[in-house]
Motif scaffolding. Structure first.
Motif, short mmCIF file in Angstrom:
data_model
loop_
_atom_site.label_atom_id
_atom_site.label_comp_id
_atom_site.label_asym_id
_atom_site.label_seq_id
_atom_site.Cartn_x
_atom_site.Cartn_y
_atom_site.Cartn_z
N ILE A 439 -10.53 23.21 25.95
CA ILE A 439 -10.88 22.49 25.41
C ILE A 439 -12.13 21.13 26.18
CG2 ILE A 439 -9.29 21.02 24.53
CD1 ILE A 439 -12.03 21.50 21.95
N GLU A 440 -10.74 20.89 27.26
CA GLU A 440 -10.82 19.51 28.06
C GLU A 440 -12.27 19.46 28.24
OE1 GLU A 440 -6.25 19.09 29.91
OE2 GLU A 440 -8.18 20.33 31.47
N ASP A 441 -12.97 20.95 28.71
CA ASP A 441 -14.52 19.91 29.22
C ASP A 441 -15.23 19.80 28.62
OD1 ASP A 441 -14.34 22.24 27.97
OD2 ASP A 441 -16.22 23.21 30.47
N LYS A 442 -14.88 19.69 26.67
CA LYS A 442 -15.30 19.01 25.60
C LYS A 442 -15.59 18.07 24.94
CE LYS A 442 -17.29 23.64 25.80
NZ LYS A 442 -16.08 24.25 26.66
N LEU A 443 -14.16 17.49 25.48
CA LEU A 443 -13.34 16.21 24.89
C LEU A 443 -14.30 14.61 25.47
CD1 LEU A 443 -9.85 16.62 24.97
CD2 LEU A 443 -11.64 17.18 23.01
N SER A 474 -19.69 17.32 17.00
CA SER A 474 -20.23 17.89 18.03
C SER A 474 -18.81 19.09 18.07
CB SER A 474 -20.41 17.97 18.91
OG SER A 474 -19.40 16.59 19.84
N LEU A 475 -17.27 18.32 18.01
CA LEU A 475 -16.18 18.70 18.47
C LEU A 475 -15.39 20.48 17.75
CD1 LEU A 475 -13.97 15.18 19.29
CD2 LEU A 475 -14.46 17.70 20.96
N VAL A 476 -15.87 20.07 16.43
CA VAL A 476 -15.82 20.57 15.88
C VAL A 476 -15.76 22.34 15.84
CG1 VAL A 476 -15.35 21.96 12.81
CG2 VAL A 476 -15.45 19.55 13.16
N GLY A 477 -16.98 22.13 16.29
CA GLY A 477 -17.45 24.02 16.69
C GLY A 477 -16.52 24.35 18.08
N ALA A 478 -16.64 23.34 19.05
CA ALA A 478 -16.03 23.36 20.63
C ALA A 478 -14.12 23.85 20.20
CB ALA A 478 -15.65 22.05 20.98
N ALA A 479 -13.68 22.83 19.27
CA ALA A 479 -11.86 23.39 19.08
C ALA A 479 -12.59 25.06 18.31
CB ALA A 479 -12.13 22.73 17.87
N ASP A 480 -13.22 25.06 17.44
CA ASP A 480 -13.00 26.78 16.85
C ASP A 480 -13.34 27.38 18.22
OD1 ASP A 480 -12.82 25.52 14.55
OD2 ASP A 480 -14.71 25.73 13.90
N ASP A 481 -14.22 27.81 19.25
CA ASP A 481 -14.34 28.25 20.41
C ASP A 481 -13.24 28.36 20.95
OD1 ASP A 481 -16.89 28.99 18.69
OD2 ASP A 481 -18.08 27.66 20.45
#
Length: 530
Positions: A439-443, A474-481
């Motif tokens: 998740i780090e690179d999505k924050l 956009s964070l929701v989908g990234a968190a699920d992945d």
């Protein structure tokens, strides 16, 4: 001159023998609350991680400690609790343990912070440590040897019943009451169990009890706490090379090594290391630790998968876990028949391979997997568990004399709890580290002050996303992945542990007894001739 035959006298008083099945029911009720508490908590962890006023805002590491404060105190005191039961009387110890557990439950329900919850869970574990070994020790003293496997099978089925009731009860409570109700529900069960125990259960003790080993208890608890703390901290930081993490883990291993040396030299050890020279006994104990290592870690992430990724409520999550419990209820009492037919080795190895296969199946789940697939996985997981716990429990309990039943029970449960605690710590840390890495690179859109918090767990990411409004969508989908990837990695690690357990069992557990093999061969020969 021949001596007249003396009629054999029953080892168990007739009055006790007549009510042995009612006594078993009371023992199972006492066991129920100990197991029920953890299975309820499994459903409640997401709610407890939610910020106040809904929950306590516990981080993933605090959730791990809420579970592990219980399991570590429980495991560390089990053996001494078994010895105290042998010395003071199992009924007295059972009653005292239940009372402490009930008080701890009431206090945990009113916790105002994660730290308080962790402390009161430790108090609950203090009571539970005196309940668990005493229930199995009393069982071994009210049933004759030939009935013990059947009674142990039913006792093990009680664990399945608790696993079934726990998540559903927890879901119902969380749908209608505050999170603390999952602990308060223990109190009426405790009161009922105490009343029935005073009425029905006989007291028993070891005529030659062992001495208490306070130094061994302190060394084991300190060593385990340091080891687990280091593992959890490493997962939280996603860096196991951090000096603090390394120092804590190494310190824990050194203290545990000192514990083993001390126990070998002590004339009244907490754990008789000599028992482990028996390869069958050591393998049975080891496989219990390994299977709970794998399963407790999986249960920890399964709740976040169903609630955070799939969007199910706590009650729906409890219902989804029902096949796991149903399979245990169905198969645990019948597992002894499989053992009679195929032997301990084949039955338990098969069970471990089924567990490994279900963990591999977890690594294939995503946000769109049909939910019936998860139900099938849970059912096979419960079936595998039933065919591991019953035969290994019988092997362990019958390896020691009846008078040492408390010690055998304590050893079995100590390694089960230690395995579970390490499973939550190690697999929870794998989950945490893999999630943070994913998740780090999505924050990038998250304010700098919130990035560290957002990377702790899927719940933390979703909470930060909710605060950001449309910017956080956009964070929701990234968190699920990121969570699904972390879950897959963790499940495969658990499967690897289960495979190690299968190898241990296949190498060291006994096969079919020669007598049983000869009988089966004679039957097959007679069938062929006819």
């Amino acid at each position: 001159m021949t001596t007249p035959a003396v009629p054999a006298t029953p080892r168990i008083p007739e009055a006790v023998h007549r009510r042995r099945w009612a006594i078993l029911g009371v023992l199972m009720l006492s066991l129920l609350i100990v197991v029920l508490d953890n299975s309820i908590l499994n459903v409640a962890v997401k709610t407890i991680s939610t910020p106040a006023p809904v929950g306590l805002g516990a981080t993933q590491s605090e959730l791990e400690w809420a579970i592990n404060s219980y399991t570590l105190v429980f495991a560390g005191l089990l053996f001494s609790a078994g010895l105290l039961g042998d010395r003071l009387g199992r009924k007295k110890v059972l009653l005292g343990g239940l009372a402490v557990f009930g008080i701890g439950s009431a206090l945990a329900a009113e916790s105002g912070s994660p730290a308080q919850l962790i402390a009161f869970r430790a108090l609950m574990a203090l009571g539970a440590a005196f309940v668990m070994p005493a229930t199995l020790a009393v069982l071994m003293n009210v049933f004759e040897r030939e009935e013990q496997p059947k009674a142990i099978g039913i006792w093990a089925g009680g664990v399945g019943l608790a696993i079934a009731i726990g998540p559903i009860t927890g879901g119902l409570l969380l749908d209608h009451f505050w999170w603390g109700s999952v602990f308060l529900v223990n109190v009426p069960i405790v009161i009922t169990a105490i009343v029935l125990m005073v009425w029905l259960v006989p007291d028993s003790r070891d005529p030659a009890p062992g001495r208490i080993d306070p130094i061994g208890v302190v060394l084991s608890v300190v060593g385990l706490v340091l080891l687990v703390y280091g593992i959890i901290k490493g997962g939280e930081l996603a860096d196991f090379t951090d000096p603090t993490v390394l120092a804590t883990i190494v310190g824990g291993l050194v203290v545990l090594a000192a514990f083993v040396v001390f126990e070998k030299r002590s004339d009244h050890p907490s754990i008789d290391v000599g028992h482990f020279r028996n390869k069958v006994f050591a393998a049975a104990i080891g496989v219990i630790a390994l299977v709970f290592f794998a399963l407790m870690g999986v249960t920890f992430f399964a709740v976040f998968y169903t609630q955070s990724v799939r969007g199910y409520s706590p009650l729906q999550t409890g219902l989804l876990m029902l096949p796991l419990a149903v399979a245990q209820l169905v198969f645990a009492p019948r597992a002894r028949l499989v053992v009679d037919r195929f032997g301990n080795k084949a039955t338990t190895t098969g069970g471990m391979l089924v567990i490994a296969a279900t963990l591999v199946a977890f690594a294939t789940l995503d946000e769109n997997t049909p939910i019936w697939v998860l139900e099938v996985v849970f059912f096979f997981m419960g079936a595998g568990m039933a065919h591991i716990m019953t035969p290994t429990s019988v092997v362990i309990m019958q390896a020691l004399p009846r008078e040492k039943a408390g010690s055998a029970s304590a050893l079995s449960n100590t390694f089960r709890q230690v395995g579970g605690a390490l499973g939550i710590a190690v697999l929870g840390s794998v989950l945490s580290a893999a999630y943070r890495t994913g998740i780090e690179d999505k924050l990038g859109a998250v304010p700098a002050g919130l990035r560290d918090t957002a990377g702790e767990s899927i719940e933390a990411t979703l909470a930060v996303a909710a605060k950001l409004g449309p910017r956080g969508d956009s964070l929701v989908g990234a968190a699920d992945d990121a969570f699904l990837h972390a879950m897959h990695v963790t499940a495969l690690c658990g499967a690897g542990v289960a495979l190690v357990g299968a190898v241990v069992v296949a190498l060291f557990l006994p096969g079919r007894p020669k007598e049983a093999e000869e009988t089966a061969q004679d039957g097959e020969l007679a069938h062929t001739e006819s």
